[in-house]
Motif scaffolding. Sequence first.
Motif, PDB file in Angstrom:
ATOM      1  N   ILE A  96       0.857  -1.187   0.000  1.00  0.00           N
ATOM      2  CA  ILE A  96       0.000   0.000   0.000  1.00  0.00           C
ATOM      3  C   ILE A  96       0.892   1.236   0.000  1.00  0.00           C
ATOM      4  O   ILE A  96       1.910   1.276   0.694  1.00  0.00           O
ATOM      5  CB  ILE A  96      -0.904   0.019   1.254  1.00  0.00           C
ATOM      6  CG1 ILE A  96      -1.962  -1.080   1.175  1.00  0.00           C
ATOM      7  CG2 ILE A  96      -1.559   1.388   1.456  1.00  0.00           C
ATOM      8  CD1 ILE A  96      -2.682  -1.336   2.489  1.00  0.00           C
ATOM      9  N   GLY A  97       0.523   2.247  -0.774  1.00  0.00           N
ATOM     10  CA  GLY A  97       1.201   3.544  -0.748  1.00  0.00           C
ATOM     11  C   GLY A  97       0.227   4.618  -0.292  1.00  0.00           C
ATOM     12  O   GLY A  97      -0.939   4.602  -0.695  1.00  0.00           O
ATOM     13  N   VAL A  98       0.691   5.530   0.553  1.00  0.00           N
ATOM     14  CA  VAL A  98      -0.167   6.582   1.101  1.00  0.00           C
ATOM     15  C   VAL A  98       0.489   7.944   0.873  1.00  0.00           C
ATOM     16  O   VAL A  98       1.704   8.091   1.031  1.00  0.00           O
ATOM     17  CB  VAL A  98      -0.393   6.386   2.624  1.00  0.00           C
ATOM     18  CG1 VAL A  98      -1.448   7.362   3.138  1.00  0.00           C
ATOM     19  CG2 VAL A  98      -0.801   4.960   2.942  1.00  0.00           C
ATOM     20  N   ASP A  99      -0.328   8.931   0.502  1.00  0.00           N
ATOM     21  CA  ASP A  99       0.175  10.301   0.363  1.00  0.00           C
ATOM     22  C   ASP A  99      -0.972  11.270   0.594  1.00  0.00           C
ATOM     23  O   ASP A  99      -2.139  10.872   0.667  1.00  0.00           O
ATOM     24  CB  ASP A  99       0.799  10.512  -1.016  1.00  0.00           C
ATOM     25  CG  ASP A  99       1.810  11.660  -1.032  1.00  0.00           C
ATOM     26  OD1 ASP A  99       2.211  12.124   0.054  1.00  0.00           O
ATOM     27  OD2 ASP A  99       2.198  12.106  -2.126  1.00  0.00           O
ATOM     28  N   GLU A 100      -0.637  12.568   0.706  1.00  0.00           N
ATOM     29  CA  GLU A 100      -1.661  13.566   0.992  1.00  0.00           C
ATOM     30  C   GLU A 100      -1.498  14.790   0.099  1.00  0.00           C
ATOM     31  O   GLU A 100      -0.466  14.984  -0.534  1.00  0.00           O
ATOM     32  CB  GLU A 100      -1.620  13.991   2.469  1.00  0.00           C
ATOM     33  CG  GLU A 100      -0.471  14.890   2.851  1.00  0.00           C
ATOM     34  CD  GLU A 100       0.837  14.169   3.073  1.00  0.00           C
ATOM     35  OE1 GLU A 100       1.896  14.791   2.818  1.00  0.00           O
ATOM     36  OE2 GLU A 100       0.838  12.999   3.500  1.00  0.00           O
ATOM     37  N   SER A 101      -2.558  15.618   0.068  1.00  0.00           N
ATOM     38  CA  SER A 101      -2.529  16.875  -0.672  1.00  0.00           C
ATOM     39  C   SER A 101      -3.267  17.916   0.151  1.00  0.00           C
ATOM     40  O   SER A 101      -4.195  17.592   0.903  1.00  0.00           O
ATOM     41  CB  SER A 101      -3.203  16.707  -2.042  1.00  0.00           C
ATOM     42  OG  SER A 101      -3.058  17.880  -2.813  1.00  0.00           O
ATOM     43  N   GLY A 102      -2.849  19.179   0.011  1.00  0.00           N
ATOM     44  CA  GLY A 102      -3.521  20.273   0.710  1.00  0.00           C
ATOM     45  C   GLY A 102      -2.908  20.633   2.054  1.00  0.00           C
ATOM     46  O   GLY A 102      -3.352  21.584   2.693  1.00  0.00           O
ATOM     47  N   LYS A 103      -1.883  19.927   2.448  1.00  0.00           N
ATOM     48  CA  LYS A 103      -1.270  20.150   3.766  1.00  0.00           C
ATOM     49  C   LYS A 103      -0.743  21.573   3.915  1.00  0.00           C
ATOM     50  O   LYS A 103      -0.877  22.182   4.975  1.00  0.00           O
ATOM     51  CB  LYS A 103      -0.138  19.137   3.971  1.00  0.00           C
ATOM     52  CG  LYS A 103       0.602  19.259   5.280  1.00  0.00           C
ATOM     53  CD  LYS A 103       1.613  18.118   5.434  1.00  0.00           C
ATOM     54  CE  LYS A 103       2.729  18.207   4.415  1.00  0.00           C
ATOM     55  NZ  LYS A 103       3.773  17.161   4.626  1.00  0.00           N
ATOM     56  N   GLY A 104      -0.165  22.127   2.860  1.00  0.00           N
ATOM     57  CA  GLY A 104       0.432  23.459   2.944  1.00  0.00           C
ATOM     58  C   GLY A 104      -0.410  24.549   2.318  1.00  0.00           C
ATOM     59  O   GLY A 104       0.082  25.653   2.084  1.00  0.00           O
ATOM     60  N   PRO A 200       1.244  -7.151   2.912  1.00  0.00           N
ATOM     61  CA  PRO A 200       2.280  -7.241   3.951  1.00  0.00           C
ATOM     62  C   PRO A 200       2.944  -5.919   4.328  1.00  0.00           C
ATOM     63  O   PRO A 200       3.649  -5.844   5.332  1.00  0.00           O
ATOM     64  CB  PRO A 200       3.324  -8.163   3.313  1.00  0.00           C
ATOM     65  CG  PRO A 200       3.217  -7.857   1.844  1.00  0.00           C
ATOM     66  CD  PRO A 200       1.772  -7.515   1.583  1.00  0.00           C
ATOM     67  N   ARG A 201       2.718  -4.823   3.529  1.00  0.00           N
ATOM     68  CA  ARG A 201       3.561  -3.640   3.723  1.00  0.00           C
ATOM     69  C   ARG A 201       2.826  -2.377   3.308  1.00  0.00           C
ATOM     70  O   ARG A 201       2.006  -2.395   2.398  1.00  0.00           O
ATOM     71  CB  ARG A 201       4.828  -3.819   2.865  1.00  0.00           C
ATOM     72  CG  ARG A 201       5.933  -2.800   3.030  1.00  0.00           C
ATOM     73  CD  ARG A 201       7.230  -3.337   2.400  1.00  0.00           C
ATOM     74  NE  ARG A 201       6.995  -3.866   1.070  1.00  0.00           N
ATOM     75  CZ  ARG A 201       7.321  -3.225  -0.063  1.00  0.00           C
ATOM     76  NH1 ARG A 201       7.910  -2.049  -0.002  1.00  0.00           N
ATOM     77  NH2 ARG A 201       7.082  -3.768  -1.240  1.00  0.00           N
ATOM     78  N   ALA A 202       3.134  -1.276   3.987  1.00  0.00           N
ATOM     79  CA  ALA A 202       2.596   0.043   3.615  1.00  0.00           C
ATOM     80  C   ALA A 202       3.733   1.045   3.613  1.00  0.00           C
ATOM     81  O   ALA A 202       4.617   1.007   4.472  1.00  0.00           O
ATOM     82  CB  ALA A 202       1.509   0.489   4.585  1.00  0.00           C
ATOM     83  N   ILE A 203       3.715   1.956   2.627  1.00  0.00           N
ATOM     84  CA  ILE A 203       4.776   2.951   2.467  1.00  0.00           C
ATOM     85  C   ILE A 203       4.178   4.354   2.519  1.00  0.00           C
ATOM     86  O   ILE A 203       3.146   4.618   1.909  1.00  0.00           O
ATOM     87  CB  ILE A 203       5.513   2.773   1.121  1.00  0.00           C
ATOM     88  CG1 ILE A 203       6.150   1.393   1.030  1.00  0.00           C
ATOM     89  CG2 ILE A 203       6.586   3.844   0.934  1.00  0.00           C
ATOM     90  CD1 ILE A 203       6.793   1.104  -0.316  1.00  0.00           C
ATOM     91  N   SER A 204       4.829   5.253   3.241  1.00  0.00           N
ATOM     92  CA  SER A 204       4.425   6.661   3.249  1.00  0.00           C
ATOM     93  C   SER A 204       5.667   7.524   3.370  1.00  0.00           C
ATOM     94  O   SER A 204       6.764   7.020   3.636  1.00  0.00           O
ATOM     95  CB  SER A 204       3.470   6.957   4.413  1.00  0.00           C
ATOM     96  OG  SER A 204       4.183   7.113   5.618  1.00  0.00           O
ATOM     97  N   VAL A 238       2.632   5.033  -3.998  1.00  0.00           N
ATOM     98  CA  VAL A 238       2.605   6.356  -3.363  1.00  0.00           C
ATOM     99  C   VAL A 238       2.339   7.432  -4.408  1.00  0.00           C
ATOM    100  O   VAL A 238       1.571   8.375  -4.175  1.00  0.00           O
ATOM    101  CB  VAL A 238       3.919   6.635  -2.609  1.00  0.00           C
ATOM    102  CG1 VAL A 238       3.893   8.033  -1.980  1.00  0.00           C
ATOM    103  CG2 VAL A 238       4.160   5.587  -1.527  1.00  0.00           C
ATOM    104  N   ALA A 239       2.962   7.297  -5.585  1.00  0.00           N
ATOM    105  CA  ALA A 239       2.740   8.267  -6.662  1.00  0.00           C
ATOM    106  C   ALA A 239       1.274   8.281  -7.082  1.00  0.00           C
ATOM    107  O   ALA A 239       0.673   9.354  -7.257  1.00  0.00           O
ATOM    108  CB  ALA A 239       3.624   7.938  -7.861  1.00  0.00           C
ATOM    109  N   ALA A 240       0.678   7.100  -7.216  1.00  0.00           N
ATOM    110  CA  ALA A 240      -0.739   7.027  -7.590  1.00  0.00           C
ATOM    111  C   ALA A 240      -1.614   7.641  -6.498  1.00  0.00           C
ATOM    112  O   ALA A 240      -2.581   8.364  -6.794  1.00  0.00           O
ATOM    113  CB  ALA A 240      -1.142   5.573  -7.839  1.00  0.00           C
ATOM    114  N   ALA A 241      -1.271   7.385  -5.241  1.00  0.00           N
ATOM    115  CA  ALA A 241      -2.022   7.970  -4.122  1.00  0.00           C
ATOM    116  C   ALA A 241      -1.912   9.492  -4.146  1.00  0.00           C
ATOM    117  O   ALA A 241      -2.893  10.207  -3.884  1.00  0.00           O
ATOM    118  CB  ALA A 241      -1.505   7.416  -2.794  1.00  0.00           C
TER     119      ALA A 241
END
Length: 316
Positions: A96-104, A200-204, A238-241
């Motif tokens: 799994i890949g995780v990312d965010e937008s709007g933080k700044g 088995p794994r998640a990346i952020s 992560v890029a897709a997220a």
Amino acid sequence: MPALTSYTHALTALQAAKLRTLLEERGFEFQTKPYCLYAAARSKVNVCVYEKGPKIVVQGKETEDFITHLLEPEVLGEAKLGYEEVHNPEMFQPHIGVDESGKGDFFGPLVIAGVYVDGNVARRLRDIGAVDSKRISSDERIFKIAGDIRAVPGLAWEVISIHPARYNELYEKFGNLNRLLAWGHARIIENLLERVPGCPRAISDQFANPAVLQRALQTRGREIELVQRTKAESDPAVAAASILAREAFVGWLKSQSQKFSLELPKGVSPVVKQAAASLAQQHGNDLLPALCKMHFRTSSEVLSRSVSDHSNKPAG
């Protein structure tokens, strides 16, 4: 498979200098661009070498040819293009890949997204151009690639949009952005694990304090390997997220801009402050918490300006 038209890679100072010489020898036309050591173009390929890093960004229809015949053999000294599975096999294993937008950004929600990939999905994401959303300047392109991502067979995705009113409540509750972000990341991971329990794994991206995210995970999340690292967006999940998160963020800004007949800009620039001041003037200060992240310094600047404007109005 679509031809590669955009590519980014880190360089050493020596490699950047060597590349400049090679470009001069091959008749590239040089240009001056902000934040670049140099920029050059020839035929259907554009090259920018940025000061920060330094790093190279190659764009155009002849990107792949430039990488294969000049950059890799004569500057980098190794063939990577087309060999991602050899150099980075973990990118093509289930995770799994995780990312965010709007933080700044002062206006708009905090959006957190997650994507589950296996080998076939990761290859397809690479083919459709799913790269870090910060490298995609066009909102229209974000919307197009986001649609392509959701259509990939075998891909699972989750998006949480924390709209400003709710965001401001949660920020008060958690006390800082790191804890709020960790909570959102953990929710995404937990939701995806319900759908792909064997993952088995998640990346952020790396948190300032890695333990914050680890503590935020619940029963399912604590059973998987959690990887936090800088520049996590190089990973296809992560890029897709990052693209799905950006799509939701930009979509919210567009809808609210139309609703109030005023563009709500990204970031925290003077233009943003002016837009917030205009909204406060037209609709009152009470509107701001529904559209803005109120812990930003910009909010106190806008509110104090609004008070000043009212106090300077001549008495009826």
